[in-house]
Design a protein around this motif. Sequence first.
Motif, short mmCIF file in Angstrom:
data_model
loop_
_atom_site.label_atom_id
_atom_site.label_comp_id
_atom_site.label_asym_id
_atom_site.label_seq_id
_atom_site.Cartn_x
_atom_site.Cartn_y
_atom_site.Cartn_z
N HIS A 170 0.85 -1.20 0.00
CA HIS A 170 0.00 0.00 0.00
C HIS A 170 0.88 1.24 0.00
CE1 HIS A 170 -2.85 3.06 1.13
NE2 HIS A 170 -2.35 3.18 2.34
N GLY A 171 0.65 2.10 -0.98
CA GLY A 171 1.41 3.35 -1.07
C GLY A 171 0.52 4.55 -1.20
N HIS A 172 1.14 5.74 -1.10
CA HIS A 172 0.43 7.01 -1.15
C HIS A 172 1.02 7.88 -2.25
CE1 HIS A 172 -1.31 7.06 3.20
NE2 HIS A 172 -0.91 5.83 2.94
N SER A 173 0.92 7.46 -3.48
CA SER A 173 1.46 8.28 -4.57
C SER A 173 0.62 9.54 -4.77
CB SER A 173 1.49 7.49 -5.87
OG SER A 173 0.16 7.29 -6.35
N ILE A 174 1.22 10.54 -5.35
CA ILE A 174 0.49 11.77 -5.67
C ILE A 174 -0.67 11.46 -6.61
CG2 ILE A 174 0.62 13.99 -6.86
CD1 ILE A 174 3.51 14.23 -5.80
N ALA A 175 -0.40 10.69 -7.66
CA ALA A 175 -1.44 10.42 -8.66
C ALA A 175 -2.64 9.71 -8.06
CB ALA A 175 -0.85 9.59 -9.80
N ALA A 176 -2.39 8.67 -7.25
CA ALA A 176 -3.50 7.93 -6.65
C ALA A 176 -4.26 8.79 -5.65
CB ALA A 176 -2.98 6.66 -5.97
N THR A 177 -3.53 9.59 -4.89
CA THR A 177 -4.17 10.45 -3.89
C THR A 177 -5.08 11.46 -4.56
OG1 THR A 177 -2.27 10.19 -2.42
CG2 THR A 177 -3.73 12.04 -2.00
N VAL A 178 -4.60 12.09 -5.63
CA VAL A 178 -5.37 13.13 -6.31
C VAL A 178 -6.52 12.54 -7.10
CG1 VAL A 178 -5.27 14.92 -8.09
CG2 VAL A 178 -3.43 14.74 -6.41
N ILE A 205 -12.93 5.47 -10.89
CA ILE A 205 -11.81 5.29 -11.81
C ILE A 205 -12.07 4.04 -12.65
CG2 ILE A 205 -9.32 4.84 -12.01
CD1 ILE A 205 -9.00 6.17 -9.24
N THR A 206 -11.99 4.20 -13.97
CA THR A 206 -12.11 3.07 -14.88
C THR A 206 -10.98 3.15 -15.89
OG1 THR A 206 -14.52 2.97 -14.66
CG2 THR A 206 -13.55 1.90 -16.59
N PHE A 207 -10.29 2.03 -16.09
CA PHE A 207 -9.21 1.96 -17.08
C PHE A 207 -9.77 1.35 -18.36
CE2 PHE A 207 -6.78 1.16 -13.01
CZ PHE A 207 -6.36 2.47 -12.86
N ARG A 247 2.51 -5.60 -9.70
CA ARG A 247 1.10 -5.23 -9.85
C ARG A 247 0.86 -3.80 -9.33
NH1 ARG A 247 -3.16 -9.47 -10.27
NH2 ARG A 247 -4.39 -8.05 -8.99
N LEU A 248 1.52 -3.45 -8.23
CA LEU A 248 1.43 -2.08 -7.74
C LEU A 248 2.01 -1.11 -8.76
CD1 LEU A 248 0.93 0.01 -5.43
CD2 LEU A 248 3.27 -0.49 -4.67
N GLU A 249 3.15 -1.46 -9.33
CA GLU A 249 3.78 -0.61 -10.33
C GLU A 249 2.87 -0.42 -11.54
OE1 GLU A 249 8.36 -0.38 -11.49
OE2 GLU A 249 7.38 -2.18 -12.26
N ALA A 250 2.22 -1.51 -11.97
CA ALA A 250 1.29 -1.41 -13.10
C ALA A 250 0.10 -0.53 -12.75
CB ALA A 250 0.82 -2.80 -13.51
N LEU A 251 -0.45 -0.69 -11.54
CA LEU A 251 -1.57 0.16 -11.11
C LEU A 251 -1.18 1.62 -11.06
CD1 LEU A 251 -3.53 -1.63 -8.23
CD2 LEU A 251 -4.42 -0.85 -10.44
N GLU A 252 -0.01 1.89 -10.50
CA GLU A 252 0.44 3.28 -10.40
C GLU A 252 0.63 3.89 -11.79
OE1 GLU A 252 0.38 5.21 -8.00
OE2 GLU A 252 0.64 4.10 -6.15
N PHE A 253 1.13 3.11 -12.74
CA PHE A 253 1.27 3.59 -14.11
C PHE A 253 -0.09 3.93 -14.70
CE2 PHE A 253 1.19 2.78 -18.66
CZ PHE A 253 2.22 3.60 -19.13
N LEU A 254 -1.05 3.02 -14.55
CA LEU A 254 -2.39 3.25 -15.09
C LEU A 254 -3.06 4.45 -14.43
CD1 LEU A 254 -3.57 -0.46 -15.26
CD2 LEU A 254 -3.11 1.03 -17.21
N SER A 272 -1.53 7.04 -13.11
CA SER A 272 -0.86 8.24 -13.62
C SER A 272 -1.33 8.58 -15.03
CB SER A 272 0.66 8.04 -13.60
OG SER A 272 1.14 7.93 -12.29
N CYS A 273 -1.50 7.56 -15.86
CA CYS A 273 -2.01 7.79 -17.22
C CYS A 273 -3.40 8.38 -17.18
CB CYS A 273 -2.03 6.48 -18.00
SG CYS A 273 -0.41 5.88 -18.52
N GLU A 274 -4.25 7.83 -16.33
CA GLU A 274 -5.63 8.30 -16.26
C GLU A 274 -5.70 9.73 -15.73
OE1 GLU A 274 -9.63 7.96 -17.09
OE2 GLU A 274 -7.95 6.66 -17.66
N LEU A 275 -4.85 10.06 -14.76
CA LEU A 275 -4.82 11.43 -14.25
C LEU A 275 -4.39 12.39 -15.34
CD1 LEU A 275 -5.02 13.45 -11.90
CD2 LEU A 275 -2.65 12.85 -11.31
N GLU A 276 -3.34 12.04 -16.08
CA GLU A 276 -2.86 12.92 -17.16
C GLU A 276 -3.91 13.04 -18.26
OE1 GLU A 276 1.16 13.58 -19.77
OE2 GLU A 276 1.18 12.79 -17.73
#
Length: 198
Positions: A95-103, A110-112, A180-187, A189-193
């Motif tokens: 479990h992490g607290h990235s800027i992208a996930a937090t915002v 959220i849907t990918f 899997r966390l890395e993949a989620l964080e990438f997705l 970040s993409c969705e936020l952008e």
Amino acid sequence: MVPADVAEALAEAGRRMDSHGWVPGSAGNLSARLDDKHIAITRSGVHKGRMVPHTDIIAVDFEGQPLVDDQKPSAETLLHCQLYRLFPPVGAVLHGHSIAATVLSLEGPITFSNYELLKAFGFTTHELDIPLPVYNNDQDIARLAQLIEPDLQAAPPIGYVIAGHGVYAWGTNVEHAYWRLEALEFLISCELERRQMK
């Protein structure tokens, strides 16, 4: 109480998460299954990028109770225990607290859709609409776990996010959970952008 190889694997995952800025301060928590009754989890209040494996990772039972009385596990331990209890193949939870996930989690559902990296979760095509559940933050972790559990039982998601907080990901072992966390964080970040470009 915690085997050295398990503690080191979690400490290494913490360092990798820290290198991405996903665990600022004492944020985040990491765990791994020890057996069918116990897990190893990060101690409360430690920086996940600078953990000392033999002191900062402790053992708890599936009720979140530490095996050593004076040790204090992460405040969100019950969310980890829930995943191990419900899904025997789960071997680690991160479990992490990235800027992208937090915002992004504060902006609603959220849907990918149509991302190639969805294949990281076992799908055979990118032509999918995959929801990432978002739950309102709650300092009562037992109540939050109770809210989440029916969704987990009905259709296990690829992960989930606590609004304004961060993402939960899991896998068969620490390395699998990390990618899997890395993949989620990438997705995420993409969705936020993508939303910011509209």
